[in-house]
Design a protein around this motif. Structure first.
Motif: not given
Length: 395
Positions: A1-25
């Protein structure tokens, strides 16, 4: 349940803001909800929605683990109640009685205390502290080792070790390489990319970043060790609370902004201290005078927010008294342990963070009473310099 390379988010800053932070469905909430539930309804006995008991798994903790895994470019992350709890879980997951552990000698006092007072005498593991500045010593020490623990930069001397070089040696020896990346954070250094097997963090520091969370995390790609870490996270029960996970994830979103400012401030402060008449020596990996400046320039994206320096004693020649006078005189730099927060901190390692290290070992490592460790925050660099200047005048 905690698997993510995060590469789809590009730059580190974008990754920090968005990875794992998708809007609540369900609600569309743009921040991760804090799930305080201790238990979760099952569709039928043994048929869960993915969660059953909050020690075993929690939605808020899982979201944080996804974010931290992406931050380090790792497949997995497991969060713990503290950095020390993460250390314990790593050792439980990888080593057994009789196994050999090699640790860098200049290491956080809490890490050394656990290894020296628990791992060796209680768990029966073989422990060897090594000066990693000498790769011939490292190569000899890792023979037959199960796990190698590395800090770079080290605490508190800020010595820098070539992670890729050590990874090559440990890989050839069949040992797992753990790198404590607390001092630099995922923004300034990514040990997995340099060959490390496991990355440890005290999220209490830069990742959470506001002196209001105690937490640890382990990031890695190894599937087998990941399963073991999850087992011990659940079995030992050293899990962070949902609220702390929420706070840590919120801190991670601004990590790149805070670290950029702290790193810039540290550069200015280190230059000021190096030129000050009341300062004997300054250690900061971003200074050209640092013994491992070339290595730091290769594997780090900045010198970090921590600066170590040694004050000149006053006319009485008493180093401890001089250090105490300095720390008592600072106004912006708060005399406190820890590091990586928005506010600037100052401490005496020989008395505070490394007070549990035996005196003879402190002396051998150069952790004397004249040493001061700064954690440079995000305030005005000129205000910080003015504070240091007036405090040094009190010595």
């Amino acid at each position: 349940m905690s698997t993510s390379k995060g590469t789809e988010y590009g730059d580190l800053g974008t990754r920090f803001v968005h990875a794992g932070n998708e809007p609540d469905p369900r609600t569309g909430a743009v921040t991760t909800p804090i799930s305080l539930a201790t238990t979760f309804a099952q569709v039928a006995p043994g048929e869960t929605t993915g969660y059953e008991y909050s020690r075993t798994g929690n939605p808020t903790r899982n979201a944080l683990q996804l974010s931290l895994a992406a931050a380090e470019g790792a497949a997995h992350c497991v969060a713990f109640a503290s950095g020390c709890a993460a250390l314990v879980a790593i050792l439980h997951s990888t080593c057994r009685t009789g196994d050999k552990i090699v640790c860098i000698d200049d290491v956080y006092g809490g890490t050394q205390r656990y290894l020296r007072t628990c791992v060796e005498p209680i768990y029966g593991m073989k422990l060897e502290f090594v000066d990693f500045k000498d790769m011939s010593l490292v190569q000899k020490a890792v023979e037959g080792a199960k796990l190698v623990w590395l800090e770079t930069p080290t605490n508190p001397n800020l010595e820098v070790t070539d992670i890729a070089a050590v990874a090559k040696v440990t890989n050839e020896a069949g040992a797992l390489l753990v790198v404590d990346n607390t001092f630099l954070s995922p923004y300034l250094q990514n040990p997995l990319e340099l060959g490390a097997d496991i990355v440890a963090h005290s999220c209490t520091k830069s990742i959470a970043g506001h002196s209001d969370v105690v937490m640890g995390a382990v990031c890695l790609n190894n599937e087998d060790v990941h399963k073991q870490l999850l087992f011990f996270q659940n079995t030992l029960g050293s899990v962070p609370s949902p609220f702390d996970c929420y706070m840590c994830q919120r801190g991670l979103k601004t990590l790149h902004i805070r670290m950029q400012r702290s790193n810039e401030n540290a550069s200015v402060v280190a230059g000021f201290l190096e030129a000050h008449a009341q300062v004997v020596r300054v250690s900061w990996p971003g200074l050209a005078s640092h013994p491992q400046f070339e290595i730091a320039s290769r594997q780090q994206r900045g010198g970090g927010m921590v600066i170590t320096f040694w004050v000149k004693p006053g006319d009485d020649g008493d180093k401890r008294a001089a250090c105490r006078r300095f720390l008592a005189a600072t106004k912006l730099f708060v005399c406190a342990e820890s590091l990586g927060a928005v506010e600037s901190l100052a401490e005496s390692p020989s008395i505070m963070t490394h007070g549990s290290v035996p005196k003879e070992k402190r002396e051998r490592l150069g952790i004397d009473d004249a040493m001061v460790r700064l954690s440079v925050g995000i305030e005005s660099a000129q205000d910080l310099i003015a504070d240091l200047d007036q405090a040094l005048a009190q010595i």
